[in-house]
Design an enzyme around this catalytic site. Structure first.
Site, short mmCIF file in Angstrom:
data_model
loop_
_atom_site.label_atom_id
_atom_site.label_comp_id
_atom_site.label_asym_id
_atom_site.label_seq_id
_atom_site.Cartn_x
_atom_site.Cartn_y
_atom_site.Cartn_z
CB SER A 124 -0.87 0.02 1.25
OG SER A 124 -1.61 -1.16 1.31
CB THR A 184 0.34 4.43 3.41
OG1 THR A 184 0.96 3.22 3.87
CG2 THR A 184 -1.05 4.10 2.89
CB SER A 186 5.50 -0.27 11.48
OG SER A 186 5.61 0.80 12.38
CE LYS A 187 4.08 1.45 4.29
NZ LYS A 187 2.81 1.32 3.63
NE ARG A 188 0.86 3.32 12.31
CZ ARG A 188 0.24 2.25 12.77
NH1 ARG A 188 -0.04 2.13 14.03
NH2 ARG A 188 -0.13 1.28 11.97
#
Ligand code: GLU
Length: 283
Positions: free
Chosen positions: A12, A14, A253-255
């Site tokens: 995805s 994002t 994670s991206k976050r």
């Protein structure tokens, strides 16, 4: 003759890809290339609020830099909403969907009033408020233009699907329990589809025979098997791989600002070095 293996990587857009994505992509790519199979790239960008075109460009750039090639055109889910609408129409035709007008606050209030909420893989289970609306109420609220999501009536879906449901995971047959998701949303208020719907549709349409993805998506497979059974789609095999962990022991994670492939490249690391880093651990 054994059927051709078809794998896919379905990020995805994002954020930029990190080592965890590289691990996933390399696994799918190697399995396909080692067996003379096909490796597909699919951009899962139905969430038009969170997905960005520059992240799509970043994905293509990072994979090419790593030395991965894919077969056929890249499928972009945002270009296929009419296909997902048609699938929803089939489920509606079977009487398995209902409109849900609830806001998050409505659901929280209802759960608080009940005093308990069973949890599923996607969080608290929907208490079923809108399932109990009369057809006249439903029609009136739709006619008034109230926004709604579409939920799967899980009890009706289970009654409709052949049972027991199972999947082939890591070569073993495992029992699936989609009821854990409750009346899951298959089309959101703001996006006329959902991850579960699109991923199952696309894997079937694209003839994917082996789904490789991170272990945190393993529970979703139970629901995907139900959708496949309801819609008459062939079930792929599944391989849920371990998650690559950061130095703090947490999932990348991206976050949490995991080091991106672009960041590693800019630090001067070679594609070979990053491939090695992405291959170790996690499995
Ligand atoms: N698009 C999902 C993600 O980026 C992966 C979906 C899948 O592999 O089934 O997390």
């Amino acid at each position: 003759m054994a059927a051709t293996l078809v794998t896919r990587f379905a990020p995805s857009p994002t954020g930029r890809l990190h080592l965890g994505h590289a691990h996933s992509a390399l696994l799918a790519w190697r399995l396909a290339r080692d067996s003379g199979g096909r490796f597909l790239l699919r951009i899962e960008d139905i969430d038009t609020l969170r997905c960005r075109p520059d992240f799509v460009d970043g994905i293509l750039e990072d994979l090419a830099w790593l030395g991965l090639d894919w077969d056929g055109p890249v499928r972009r889910q945002s270009e296929h909403f009419p296909e997902y609408r048609a699938v929803l129409g089939r489920l509606e035709g079977l009487g398995l969907l209902y409109p849900c007008f609830c806001t998050r606050a409505d659901i929280a209030r209802e759960i608080a009033a009940i005093g308990h909420a069973p949890h599923g893989p996607d969080g608290a289970l929907y208490p079923g408020t809108c399932r109990r609306l009369s057809p006249a109420d439903r029609a009136a609220r739709i006619a008034a233009g109230e926004p709604y999501a579409l939920r799967l009536d899980m009890a009706a879906a289970l009654a409709h699907a052949p049972r027991p449901l199972s999947c082939l995971e890591h070569g073993r047959r495992r029992r699936c329990d989609p009821a854990r998701f409750g009346d899951v949303v298959l089309a959101r208020k703001d996006i006329p589809a959902s991850y579960h719907l699109c991923v199952t549709h696309d894997d079937a349409l694209q003839g994917v025979t082996l789904v490789t993805r991170a272990a945190d998506l393993a529970p979703a497979t139970d629901l995907h098997r139900l959708l496949q059974a309801l819609l008459g789609w062939r079930a792929p095999r599944y391989c849920h791989h371990g998650l690559l962990l950061g130095a703090d022991g947490k999932k990348l994670s991206k976050r949490d600002n995991a080091p991106t492939l672009r960041g590693l490249r800019e630090k001067g690391l070679s594609p070979e070095a990053v491939r090695r880093m992405a291959s170790t651990g996690g499995e």
